[in-house]
Design an enzyme around this catalytic site. Sequence first.
Site, short mmCIF file in Angstrom:
data_model
loop_
_atom_site.label_atom_id
_atom_site.label_comp_id
_atom_site.label_asym_id
_atom_site.label_seq_id
_atom_site.Cartn_x
_atom_site.Cartn_y
_atom_site.Cartn_z
N SER A 159 -48.99 35.81 -11.43
CA SER A 159 -47.74 35.89 -10.68
C SER A 159 -47.25 37.32 -10.52
O SER A 159 -46.78 37.71 -9.45
CB SER A 159 -46.65 35.06 -11.37
OG SER A 159 -46.35 35.62 -12.65
N HIS A 187 -52.43 31.85 -6.71
CA HIS A 187 -51.14 31.61 -7.36
C HIS A 187 -50.14 31.09 -6.34
O HIS A 187 -50.05 31.59 -5.21
CB HIS A 187 -50.60 32.88 -8.01
CG HIS A 187 -49.47 32.62 -8.94
ND1 HIS A 187 -48.17 32.46 -8.52
CD2 HIS A 187 -49.44 32.45 -10.29
CE1 HIS A 187 -47.39 32.22 -9.56
NE2 HIS A 187 -48.14 32.21 -10.65
N GLY A 240 -51.47 34.93 -17.56
CA GLY A 240 -50.26 34.13 -17.39
C GLY A 240 -49.61 33.83 -18.73
O GLY A 240 -49.72 34.61 -19.68
N GLU A 264 -55.36 36.19 -20.81
CA GLU A 264 -54.31 37.11 -21.28
C GLU A 264 -53.01 36.34 -21.20
O GLU A 264 -52.63 35.85 -20.13
CB GLU A 264 -54.26 38.36 -20.41
CG GLU A 264 -53.21 39.35 -20.87
CD GLU A 264 -52.64 40.14 -19.72
OE1 GLU A 264 -51.39 40.17 -19.61
OE2 GLU A 264 -53.40 40.72 -18.94
N CYS A 301 -46.84 42.51 -18.44
CA CYS A 301 -47.31 41.93 -19.70
C CYS A 301 -47.24 42.93 -20.84
O CYS A 301 -47.36 42.55 -22.01
CB CYS A 301 -48.73 41.41 -19.55
SG CYS A 301 -49.80 42.49 -18.60
N GLU A 391 -42.87 36.08 -26.09
CA GLU A 391 -42.48 37.03 -25.05
C GLU A 391 -41.31 36.50 -24.21
O GLU A 391 -41.29 35.33 -23.83
CB GLU A 391 -43.69 37.26 -24.15
CG GLU A 391 -43.43 38.08 -22.91
CD GLU A 391 -44.65 38.14 -22.00
OE1 GLU A 391 -44.75 39.08 -21.20
OE2 GLU A 391 -45.50 37.22 -22.10
#
Length: 526
Positions: A159, A187, A240, A264, A301, A391
Amino acid sequence: MLNITGQNFIAGQRFHSGDKFVVSYDATTGEALPYQFAQATTAEIDKAVQAATLAYPIFRQTTPEERAVFLETIADEIDALADPFIITVCQETALPEARIRGERGRTTGQLRLFAEVLRRGDYLGARIDQALPDRQPLPRPDLRQYKIGIGPVAVFGASNFPLAFSTAGGDTASALAAGCPVIVKAHSGHMATAESIANAICSAIEKCNMPKGVFSMIYGQGVGEPLVKHPLIKAVGFTGSLKGGRALCDLAAARPEPIPVFAEMSSINPMVILPEALKVRGEKIAAELSGSVVLGCGQFCTNPGLIIGIKSAEFSQFLSQFTANMAQQPPQTMLNKGTLTSYENALNELLGHEKIEHLAGQAQKGNQAYPQLFKADVSLLLEQDELLQEEVFGPTTIVIEVESAQQLTIALACIRGQLTASLIAETADLENFAALLPLLEEKAGRLLLNGYPTGVEVCDAMVHGGPYPATSDARGTSVGTLAIDRYLRPVCYQNYPDHLLPLALQNTNPLGIERLVNGEMSKTAL
């Protein structure tokens, strides 16, 4: 406006055999864009994988030079996409034009980087142990090893990077470089963007006369499961959420033939600010750190999600300045409504916790994300509270104040696997806290000193991976040239005549690559 058909890409053809559609939205206004995308059917998914399987033996036998030219041609086609493409990407993601143009450069740059890797040939890992017929007590046969692509790979678009981690992103580039056909699951947040990139790839396939099944792309909700479970898929690339990555890992592990998932997933990217650094440049650190937290609306990320410092007057002063800086940060539009909803839910969990104090940030309202700063009691980290380990995807970070250097070490030991871990330190700090480095080596894939983790250079040495839950396999990376290793496997040839060996292993070394020959590196012919 772009010419968007909304049909699935399957081996050079467009398919729309079902009666279900998904819609793309303007990320800023929330309004539907004038495009509809066909939900891929199970039959279409099977057709894409079957085509990739047929293309695989042909594609993997192409020379490194042929694949290098193919990757460079994809890059050229993407670079040639005109301004309406840029406008559409901005519409679908709310990312600014400068960011999108920069990301396109990164995307095409990594395609060209993998072309360089192919020409170098080191990715093949060629090793030769020549026969020793007179060795006692037993002779040694002639043994030669190199790596081949593992087969069709399923890639899930991300995304937050509509170009660099999506249709022609790092997973696709490294898989194609390895000689593996790719089926991309576009996506849902930027499907028109994905179609434009897919068109560029298909154009390159035609120009380079590659087998059509080397690339397919499908749209829709719920298509990931049948794609991963298809018996002919040999690996998965994913960027994601932890929830999404774990679901794919579990699906892949439960297959009759388990396959690797290179996912990831989640990282809080701890930053440790040490005492001497605060004394020398505490105000500067506060300013730089606030900029890093809100960069790109915190949708990286590698966003710094946990700040740790030792209790002192300097740390209190830093925290006061950092709080003031965060309070001044303006709201930003997130990638889509779903991302904003997830951000708001995460904030509500933090706001409702008795051991977490809200330091800065306006209450959420409207359709934008407001930056936030929290301070958590160190006991939550020592107890490995789930809330601090997960996160928060957005412009938010959490500060923890520890009582001593000893407690700092204990607290860091409680942190799970990360993509990055950073030290903000002066020379004296590095001497006084030398024991932190080996600890952080166990926790993260990239260790930063006096830097902020939100920039990820695409180069040979980069590692964008780390221990679980940052990734599903800490041995790999999704950025940098080592990414190709995820989609390769070694093959050993024993006593084969030279003319039947792969080019990389033949005595004449026609590729001119460096090889490990009888324990020594060499480029010369045997």
